[in-house]
Design a protein around this motif. Structure first.
Motif, short mmCIF file in Angstrom:
data_model
loop_
_atom_site.label_atom_id
_atom_site.label_comp_id
_atom_site.label_asym_id
_atom_site.label_seq_id
_atom_site.Cartn_x
_atom_site.Cartn_y
_atom_site.Cartn_z
N LEU A 74 0.86 -1.18 0.00
CA LEU A 74 0.00 0.00 0.00
C LEU A 74 0.89 1.23 0.00
N PHE A 75 0.62 2.14 -0.92
CA PHE A 75 1.39 3.38 -1.00
C PHE A 75 0.43 4.56 -0.90
N GLY A 76 0.61 5.39 0.12
CA GLY A 76 -0.25 6.56 0.26
C GLY A 76 0.57 7.82 0.38
N HIS A 77 0.10 8.88 -0.27
CA HIS A 77 0.82 10.16 -0.18
C HIS A 77 0.00 11.18 0.59
N SER A 78 0.62 11.84 1.56
CA SER A 78 -0.02 12.88 2.35
C SER A 78 -1.28 12.33 3.03
N MET A 79 -2.47 12.84 2.73
CA MET A 79 -3.69 12.25 3.29
C MET A 79 -3.77 10.76 2.97
N GLY A 80 -3.35 10.39 1.78
CA GLY A 80 -3.39 8.99 1.36
C GLY A 80 -2.53 8.09 2.22
N ALA A 81 -1.46 8.65 2.81
CA ALA A 81 -0.60 7.84 3.68
C ALA A 81 -1.37 7.40 4.93
N LEU A 82 -2.14 8.32 5.48
CA LEU A 82 -2.95 7.98 6.66
C LEU A 82 -4.02 6.97 6.30
N LEU A 83 -4.65 7.15 5.14
CA LEU A 83 -5.66 6.19 4.69
C LEU A 83 -5.03 4.81 4.49
N ALA A 84 -3.86 4.76 3.87
CA ALA A 84 -3.20 3.47 3.63
C ALA A 84 -2.91 2.76 4.95
N PHE A 85 -2.43 3.51 5.93
CA PHE A 85 -2.14 2.94 7.24
C PHE A 85 -3.42 2.40 7.90
N ASP A 86 -4.48 3.19 7.87
CA ASP A 86 -5.72 2.75 8.51
C ASP A 86 -6.37 1.59 7.78
N VAL A 87 -6.26 1.57 6.45
CA VAL A 87 -6.78 0.43 5.69
C VAL A 87 -6.00 -0.84 6.07
N ALA A 88 -4.69 -0.73 6.19
CA ALA A 88 -3.89 -1.89 6.61
C ALA A 88 -4.32 -2.38 7.99
N SER A 89 -4.65 -1.44 8.87
CA SER A 89 -5.10 -1.81 10.21
C SER A 89 -6.43 -2.56 10.16
N VAL A 90 -7.35 -2.09 9.30
CA VAL A 90 -8.64 -2.76 9.15
C VAL A 90 -8.46 -4.17 8.59
N LEU A 91 -7.62 -4.31 7.59
CA LEU A 91 -7.38 -5.64 7.00
C LEU A 91 -6.79 -6.58 8.04
N ALA A 92 -5.90 -6.06 8.90
CA ALA A 92 -5.30 -6.89 9.94
C ALA A 92 -6.37 -7.35 10.94
N ARG A 93 -7.26 -6.44 11.33
CA ARG A 93 -8.31 -6.80 12.28
C ARG A 93 -9.24 -7.85 11.70
N ARG A 94 -9.40 -7.85 10.38
CA ARG A 94 -10.26 -8.84 9.73
C ARG A 94 -9.54 -10.18 9.53
N GLY A 95 -8.25 -10.21 9.80
CA GLY A 95 -7.49 -11.44 9.63
C GLY A 95 -7.13 -11.72 8.18
N GLU A 96 -7.12 -10.69 7.36
CA GLU A 96 -6.82 -10.88 5.94
C GLU A 96 -5.32 -10.76 5.69
N ALA A 97 -4.90 -11.20 4.52
CA ALA A 97 -3.48 -11.18 4.17
C ALA A 97 -2.93 -9.76 4.26
N ALA A 98 -1.84 -9.60 4.98
CA ALA A 98 -1.25 -8.28 5.19
C ALA A 98 -0.43 -7.86 3.98
N PRO A 99 -0.32 -6.57 3.73
CA PRO A 99 0.60 -6.11 2.69
C PRO A 99 2.03 -6.38 3.12
N ARG A 100 2.92 -6.49 2.15
CA ARG A 100 4.33 -6.69 2.50
C ARG A 100 4.91 -5.43 3.13
#
Length: 232
Positions: A74-100
């Motif tokens: 996941l690559f996010g720039h500026s606001m997108g960086a925060l979104l990318a981080f939070d999306v990764a957190s959501v995917l982790a809570r769901r038990g889905e495959a994590a990004p590298r």
């Protein structure tokens, strides 16, 4: 082996801001720009009601795309960086495959609010914020109608950011966080960037590149190889 890179645009931006990356990406790196509501091919859709809705919807899109199990980042720039981080957190809570890796570009860590997310959001201040970081496309400066539309889009994103829930200080990803910034970027505090380390159990890197806030578009020839290497 092919790796997929989902790209989250900056505030006011859209998927087309990553269009130039597609032809420049190293072999084996597939660029997938994400489109926010009300932008580009989604122009007719209403804006997100709040930040959480954006995160949930983007996480669902990535989850659906990743059904085949391809390695991704996941690559996010500026606001997108925060979104990318939070999306990764959501995917982790769901038990889905994590990004590298989660690449956070041009963004202070979550517990450090940016100036753009505070204060008034009138057109004059928005123009000042954008001008400071070189975020006003030349074609818009001379076109009042499109400039007003762009400022409205930027304002919508900042309002959405303000609806982000209280920082979850305990969130730590199981993948590496790669922090990227321009050496002349006035929108970030370089002394704060190593603090992204508290959000990953797998470690972090801080990489500096020539240029300002939009270094990633100024020097894609340097940024993309670094992304590809981190995803190897």
């Amino acid at each position: 082996m092919t790796r997929r890179l989902f790209c989250f645009p900056h505030a006011g931006g859209q998927a087309s801001s990553f269009a130039g990356w597609t032809g420049l990406a190293p072999d084996g790196l597939e660029i997938v720009p994400l489109e926010y509501r009300g932008r580009g091919v989604r122009y007719g859709e209403s804006a997100y009601a709040n930040y959480d809705q954006a995160v949930q919807e983007l996480a669902h899109a990535i989850s659906a795309d990743q059904a085949g199990g391809m390695p991704y980042g996941l690559f996010g720039h500026s606001m997108g960086a925060l979104l990318a981080f939070d999306v990764a957190s959501v995917l982790a809570r769901r038990g889905e495959a994590a990004p590298r890796c989660v690449f956070v570009s041009g963004r202070n860590p979550p517990h450090r609010a940016s100036d753009a997310e505070q204060g008034e959001l009138d057109d004059g201040r928005l123009m000042h914020l954008l001008t400071e970081v070189g975020g006003v496309p030349d074609a818009l400066v001379s076109n009042g109608r499109f400039l007003k539309h762009y400022l409205g889009r930027f304002r919508d994103d900042l309002v959405m950011l303000r609806s982000r829930s209280t920082i979850e200080s305990g969130v730590r990803l199981d993948c590496r966080i790669v922090v990227m910034h321009g050496e002349d970027d006035t929108a970030v505090a370089t002394a704060w960037l190593p603090e992204w380390a508290r959000y990953s159990r797998a470690g972090h890197d801080v990489l500096a590149f020539p240029g300002g806030h939009f270094f990633l578009h100024e020097h894609p020839d340097r940024v993309l190889p670094a992304v590809a290497e981190a995803l190897t």
